[in-house]
Write a protein that holds these residues in place. Sequence first.
Motif, PDB file in Angstrom:
ATOM      1  N   VAL A 150       0.853  -1.185   0.000  1.00 10.74           N
ATOM      2  CA  VAL A 150       0.000   0.000   0.000  1.00 10.74           C
ATOM      3  C   VAL A 150       0.885   1.229   0.000  1.00 10.74           C
ATOM      4  O   VAL A 150       1.729   1.406   0.889  1.00 10.74           O
ATOM      5  CB  VAL A 150      -0.946   0.006   1.209  1.00 10.74           C
ATOM      6  N   ILE A 151       0.720   2.077  -1.013  1.00 12.35           N
ATOM      7  CA  ILE A 151       1.467   3.334  -1.096  1.00 12.35           C
ATOM      8  C   ILE A 151       0.553   4.433  -0.572  1.00 12.35           C
ATOM      9  O   ILE A 151      -0.434   4.798  -1.214  1.00 12.35           O
ATOM     10  CB  ILE A 151       1.929   3.614  -2.534  1.00 12.35           C
ATOM     11  N   ALA A 152       0.864   4.906   0.634  1.00  9.69           N
ATOM     12  CA  ALA A 152       0.062   5.938   1.292  1.00  9.69           C
ATOM     13  C   ALA A 152       0.530   7.294   0.800  1.00  9.69           C
ATOM     14  O   ALA A 152       1.564   7.810   1.220  1.00  9.69           O
ATOM     15  CB  ALA A 152       0.195   5.829   2.811  1.00  9.69           C
ATOM     16  N   SER A 153      -0.232   7.852  -0.112  1.00  7.59           N
ATOM     17  CA  SER A 153       0.117   9.115  -0.766  1.00  7.59           C
ATOM     18  C   SER A 153      -0.755  10.223  -0.201  1.00  7.59           C
ATOM     19  O   SER A 153      -1.977  10.102  -0.206  1.00  7.59           O
ATOM     20  CB  SER A 153      -0.102   8.963  -2.282  1.00  7.59           C
ATOM     21  N   ASP A 154      -0.135  11.279   0.289  1.00  6.46           N
ATOM     22  CA  ASP A 154      -0.960  12.338   0.877  1.00  6.46           C
ATOM     23  C   ASP A 154      -1.673  13.179  -0.166  1.00  6.46           C
ATOM     24  O   ASP A 154      -2.514  14.013   0.184  1.00  6.46           O
ATOM     25  CB  ASP A 154      -0.149  13.236   1.828  1.00  6.46           C
ATOM     26  N   MET A 155      -1.355  12.985  -1.458  1.00  7.11           N
ATOM     27  CA  MET A 155      -2.061  13.670  -2.530  1.00  7.11           C
ATOM     28  C   MET A 155      -2.368  12.681  -3.644  1.00  7.11           C
ATOM     29  O   MET A 155      -1.601  11.746  -3.884  1.00  7.11           O
ATOM     30  CB  MET A 155      -1.237  14.830  -3.088  1.00  7.11           C
ATOM     31  N   THR A 209       4.548  -6.767  -7.573  1.00  7.03           N
ATOM     32  CA  THR A 209       3.113  -7.048  -7.552  1.00  7.03           C
ATOM     33  C   THR A 209       2.437  -6.414  -6.341  1.00  7.03           C
ATOM     34  O   THR A 209       3.075  -6.081  -5.348  1.00  7.03           O
ATOM     35  CB  THR A 209       2.861  -8.562  -7.523  1.00  7.03           C
ATOM     36  N   GLY A 210       1.121  -6.265  -6.442  1.00  6.43           N
ATOM     37  CA  GLY A 210       0.303  -5.889  -5.288  1.00  6.43           C
ATOM     38  C   GLY A 210       0.421  -4.453  -4.838  1.00  6.43           C
ATOM     39  O   GLY A 210       0.270  -4.174  -3.644  1.00  6.43           O
ATOM     40  N   THR A 211       0.664  -3.499  -5.747  1.00  7.32           N
ATOM     41  CA  THR A 211       0.721  -2.092  -5.348  1.00  7.32           C
ATOM     42  C   THR A 211      -0.669  -1.460  -5.451  1.00  7.32           C
ATOM     43  O   THR A 211      -1.356  -1.615  -6.468  1.00  7.32           O
ATOM     44  CB  THR A 211       1.710  -1.289  -6.202  1.00  7.32           C
ATOM     45  N   VAL A 212      -1.068  -0.771  -4.410  1.00  5.01           N
ATOM     46  CA  VAL A 212      -2.336  -0.041  -4.346  1.00  5.01           C
ATOM     47  C   VAL A 212      -2.046   1.323  -3.746  1.00  5.01           C
ATOM     48  O   VAL A 212      -1.338   1.426  -2.727  1.00  5.01           O
ATOM     49  CB  VAL A 212      -3.377  -0.788  -3.487  1.00  5.01           C
ATOM     50  N   TRP A 213      -2.588   2.383  -4.360  1.00  4.69           N
ATOM     51  CA  TRP A 213      -2.373   3.748  -3.875  1.00  4.69           C
ATOM     52  C   TRP A 213      -3.603   4.206  -3.098  1.00  4.69           C
ATOM     53  O   TRP A 213      -4.731   4.132  -3.602  1.00  4.69           O
ATOM     54  CB  TRP A 213      -2.109   4.701  -5.044  1.00  4.69           C
ATOM     55  N   LEU A 214      -3.390   4.691  -1.865  1.00  3.03           N
ATOM     56  CA  LEU A 214      -4.464   5.225  -1.028  1.00  3.03           C
ATOM     57  C   LEU A 214      -4.176   6.682  -0.711  1.00  3.03           C
ATOM     58  O   LEU A 214      -3.030   7.048  -0.402  1.00  3.03           O
ATOM     59  CB  LEU A 214      -4.589   4.434   0.275  1.00  3.03           C
ATOM     60  N   THR A 215      -5.216   7.514  -0.743  1.00  5.22           N
ATOM     61  CA  THR A 215      -5.022   8.948  -0.522  1.00  5.22           C
ATOM     62  C   THR A 215      -6.300   9.589  -0.003  1.00  5.22           C
ATOM     63  O   THR A 215      -7.335   8.931   0.146  1.00  5.22           O
ATOM     64  CB  THR A 215      -4.557   9.619  -1.834  1.00  5.22           C
ATOM     65  N   ALA A 216      -6.221  10.883   0.268  1.00  4.80           N
ATOM     66  CA  ALA A 216      -7.379  11.679   0.714  1.00  4.80           C
ATOM     67  C   ALA A 216      -7.271  13.039   0.025  1.00  4.80           C
ATOM     68  O   ALA A 216      -7.253  13.130  -1.177  1.00  4.80           O
ATOM     69  CB  ALA A 216      -7.398  11.794   2.239  1.00  4.80           C
ATOM     70  N   ASP A 217      -7.266  14.141   0.775  1.00  2.00           N
ATOM     71  CA  ASP A 217      -6.924  15.497   0.335  1.00  2.00           C
ATOM     72  C   ASP A 217      -8.060  16.256  -0.349  1.00  2.00           C
ATOM     73  O   ASP A 217      -8.234  17.444  -0.083  1.00  2.00           O
ATOM     74  CB  ASP A 217      -5.702  15.480  -0.591  1.00  2.00           C
ATOM     75  N   VAL A 218      -8.834  15.639  -1.245  1.00  6.51           N
ATOM     76  CA  VAL A 218      -9.763  16.402  -2.081  1.00  6.51           C
ATOM     77  C   VAL A 218     -11.162  16.537  -1.474  1.00  6.51           C
ATOM     78  O   VAL A 218     -12.036  17.164  -2.066  1.00  6.51           O
ATOM     79  CB  VAL A 218      -9.856  15.806  -3.498  1.00  6.51           C
TER      80      VAL A 218
END
Length: 530
Positions: free
Chosen positions: A369-374, A418-427
Motif C-alpha cells: 500500500v502506497i500511502a500518498s498524501d495527494m 506485484t500488489g501495489t495499491v495507492w491510497l489517498t485523501a486530500d480532495v
Amino acid sequence: MAIGPESGRTVDRRAVLRGSAAASAAMALPTAALTGLGAAPAQALSGRPRAGWGVQVGDVTTSSGLVWVRSDRPARMVVETSTTGSFARPRRWRGPLLGPGTDFTGTTALRGLAPGAQVHYRVLLSDPDDPRRTGEPVYGTFRTAPAGRRRGVRFVWSGDLAGQGWGINPDLGGYRVFEEMRRLDPDFFLCSGDNVYADGPIAATVALPDGTTWRNITTEEKSKVAETLDEYRGNFRYNLLDANLRAFNAQVPSIVQWDDHEVVNNWYPGEILTDPRYTEKRVDVLAARARRAFSEYFPVPTLRSDRHGRMYRVVRHGPLLDVFVLDMRTHRNANSPGRQPEDAQGVLGAEQSAWLKRELSRSRAVWKVIASDMPLGLVVTDGPTDVEAVAQGDPGAPLGRELQIAEVLRHIKHRRITGTVWLTADVHYTSAQHYDPARAAFQDFAPFWEFVTGPLNAGSFPAVKLDGTFGPEQPFVKAPDRANVSPAEGFQFYGEVEIDGDSGELTVRLREVGGGVLFRKVLQPGRVGQ
C-alpha cells in the motif's frame, strides 16, 4: 467481551473503556474552561499528574509499538503491558521525563512483543520528585501484526480533520466518524494527512444554509492561524478534546502522515506568504514549528523534534502488508503550472523517490500500500495557473511532477513488483480510479488502482477533473455539487481495506459516515497489474 464486525476477532475492551472514561473529563468542562487545558504550568498545579488527552500507539509491527501520552505537568512516563485486561503480571517499561521542552508529551517504545497478540497497556504518570505519587492510569489496547497469514489484516484510512471552520460540534456528538470506525475494530488507522488545520481558525458558531447554527468547541489557540510553536501545539491538542477520538486512539493504533494544513494551505519549501493574516511570512519557519509540534503529538518513530529524521517510512505489518508512507510536502519543488519537460525534484524529491523504488523492490509482502498524501491523477490546483498535486490537466506525455511518478510506475512494472495499491485523501470527497496504459499517453507501466476518501470532519467539495496522462477511469465518485458542505449535511467519508489471510484477496470498501458501504472492489494477489 465484544466482537468487531466482519472480523471474527474478540477484544476485551474493559480496560480501554476505563481509560476512555478517565480521559473524558476534558469534554465535560464548559467551553470557556477548555483553554486551560492548553498549557501546563507546574507552579499553578497541585495533586497528581493527569493524562487528560488520552493515549495513542503508532507504527505497530509484529513485535513493537510506540505509546504516546501527555501530562498536565512534569511527570515520569511509565507503561505497563499485559496479555490480559486484569494486568495480573504486568511487564513494566520506564519512559521519559515529560516536561515543557516537548509540551509535556512523550513516547515509550515497546519492543519484543509477541506477534499477532492483543496487547493491553496502561500509562502511569508519576511525580518526578516522588515516584510514589502517581495519577490515575490511562488504559489502551492494540494488536501486533501477525507473523503468519492466517489471521488476515484489516485497516481503515481517511484524512482532513477540523477543516474549513467545522470543529468539534457537541450538538452532533463531536467527531462521530471515530466512533463509527472504532466499532469496526480495525488493526490500525492510516491517516492520510491534514490531521489539523493550523491555517483554519475555529469560530464559536457558523451559520448554516438552512438557517440553523453550527456550534464549535473553541480554544484560544484555534482562534487565529497558527504561527508560534505554542499555537501549532494547540491545534493538535484541540482535536484531543473530542471523546470519540480519544476512545478511538485507545483502541486503534495509527500510521500518520502529513500534508499541507498542518502548516498552511498548499505550502512548499521556500515559499513566502502574502496572506495578511500572517506576521511570520516565511513558510520554512512555520513548517519547522509545525513539524516539531507534529513530532510531539504523534507517535512517529522516524520523526524527531529537531530537523533530523523524516516523515516518509515503510511500516511492515506482517507477510501480507507493507505500508509505504510518503511525504509530498517536505521535499517538493515550488507549485507551478507543471509543464516543464524535466523535473528531477518533483513532488517527492530525488532522495525519497530513490528510497521508494528501493524499498518497493525489497518488499516481500503480498500487498504494498502506497500511502500518498495527494492523489496522482486528480487535477488539484493552487490559484488560477499553478497545480498543487501531481497532475496538471494536460492529458499528454508526462510533464512536471508527473515525470517523477512515471519513473516510479515504470520501476514497478520493470521490476515486476506485484500488489501495489495507492491510497489517498486530500480532495474532500471519495472516488476510485483505475489507471491503465491502454488508455494512457504514457504507457510504460502496469495497471493499478488509486482509492480516495475523506474528509473525516471538514468541508466537502465537488469532484475535480481527471488527467489522462496515466489513463485513469473512474468507476465511482461521490461528491457534493457545491463547495464547503458542512459535516451536518453528510459527505464525510473513510475507507476500509481487508486482506484475507487464506486467499490473499484485498477488498477495498469506500464508506460514508452513517451510511454504510458505497463502493466495493476486490483485488487479486500476485499480479503485476490489474
